[in-house]
Design a protein around this motif. Sequence first.
Motif, short mmCIF file in Angstrom:
data_model
loop_
_atom_site.label_atom_id
_atom_site.label_comp_id
_atom_site.label_asym_id
_atom_site.label_seq_id
_atom_site.Cartn_x
_atom_site.Cartn_y
_atom_site.Cartn_z
N GLU A 7 0.82 -1.22 0.00
CA GLU A 7 0.00 0.00 0.00
C GLU A 7 0.84 1.26 0.00
N ASN A 8 2.13 1.14 0.32
CA ASN A 8 3.03 2.30 0.31
C ASN A 8 3.62 2.57 -1.07
N ASN A 9 3.32 1.72 -2.03
CA ASN A 9 3.96 1.82 -3.34
C ASN A 9 3.07 2.42 -4.43
N PHE A 10 1.93 2.95 -4.04
CA PHE A 10 1.08 3.65 -5.01
C PHE A 10 0.31 4.75 -4.30
N LYS A 11 -0.03 5.81 -5.04
CA LYS A 11 -0.87 6.87 -4.50
C LYS A 11 -2.32 6.37 -4.45
N SER A 12 -3.11 6.99 -3.57
CA SER A 12 -4.48 6.52 -3.42
C SER A 12 -5.43 7.64 -3.03
N ILE A 13 -6.72 7.37 -3.22
CA ILE A 13 -7.80 8.21 -2.72
C ILE A 13 -8.71 7.28 -1.92
N HIS A 14 -9.06 7.66 -0.70
CA HIS A 14 -9.86 6.81 0.18
C HIS A 14 -11.28 7.35 0.20
N VAL A 15 -12.26 6.50 -0.12
CA VAL A 15 -13.65 6.95 -0.25
C VAL A 15 -14.55 6.17 0.71
N GLY A 16 -15.15 6.89 1.66
CA GLY A 16 -16.09 6.29 2.60
C GLY A 16 -17.43 7.00 2.55
N VAL A 63 -14.00 2.24 1.07
CA VAL A 63 -14.14 1.64 2.39
C VAL A 63 -15.19 0.53 2.32
N GLY A 64 -14.94 -0.56 3.03
CA GLY A 64 -15.91 -1.64 3.06
C GLY A 64 -17.05 -1.35 4.02
N LEU A 65 -16.72 -1.15 5.29
CA LEU A 65 -17.73 -0.91 6.32
C LEU A 65 -17.16 0.05 7.35
#
Length: 405
Positions: free
Chosen positions: A43-52, A144-146
Amino acid sequence: MNYLKTVNWLFNQLPIYQSQGKSAYKKDLYNTLLLADYLKNPENNFKSIHVGGTNGKGSCSHMLASVLQEAGYKVGLYTSPHLKDYRERIKINGKDISKQFIMEFVKKHKAFFEENSLSFFEMTVGLAFEYFAKEKVDIAIIEVGLGGRLDSTNIIIPELSVITNIGLDHVQFLGNTLSKIAFEKAGIIKQNIPVVIGETHDETEAIFHKKAKEQKSKIYFADQIVNKVLDSDLKGSYQDNNIKTVMKSIEVLKASGFNISNKVLKSGLLNVVKNTNLIGRWQLLGENPKIVCDTAHNKEGLTYTMRQLKDECLADIHIVFGVVSDKDLEKIIDILPKSAKYYLCKPNVLRGLDTEKLARVFEDNKYKYKVYNSVEKAYLAAKSNANQKDCIYIGGSTFVVAEIL
């Protein structure tokens, strides 16, 4: 193991929330962190956007992925649950993860999974992160799952956190008030990482401000900022809120260095289905009669879809309807149009609510209904009874929609 056996093994390891509910919910991130360390922290090897969020996080995730694809980025997309095939959960530029990658991942790490009693969701998150890292995506949209705070996805440090809205869903895990649920969702707000909130609620606004202040994160409420809503190929009326959320999110990403023109933003929003293969969101399945399915499954989501259904259908409405057992039907029943004809069914999952219990609520509230022993039979009955000018709606649960797609 071949692909089918591999996926069945994943599903059968431990109770998983998708099929069994509360017995699958874990209250810490220990196992996820253990797995991430074992995999050398992909998870440290790519940029991300977290959606909840309660509703709309899947639609927003797909919209964001579509816009970034149009901008020329290699985009990973992790969502849940799937409707037809497990591989839908993990995509790059709209293409499902390969069967081969899944089989090799499970075969290589199976002993570790078993030794540490990892859950379906934990293993799937590990698989997604490993895949995105190995395929060198430019950015991944992680849904996000839950909840948020204790969700397995919450080990990433994203470029942006997004929380679409807050509603009363999964109350047995997240709390029975909007403020308690907002606290859990706010758990994805990270130190010095901006956050976009889709919808403002009196009960939750202060909670998000407090968390953002603690984390020194810039916070933006999309519905307070975005006035003009761009067009999208996702035609549910509820998508207006999601589009505002995405528009503000893209603006924040641009400010941090992402190259996304207004032309690309418009094109991305108009080509979500083509770019990401999203299904089940106010999806038109037929005309004469008009047939629509939607995965809305709680009070907030069904309020929008029922309102749109009544606005668009001037003749009789036929509704194929089923829910899962942890759904509070008393909060939903008054939203459903009284004049419609209901075809009640149980989705074919362990969590599916028995039609006898479902029918009792419809009987007590004096709705017109018939009971069927499968989603397919309910759907066929609705089609045989509907005239050309009528409308058929299939929904109540993601799992009901999955069975007719």
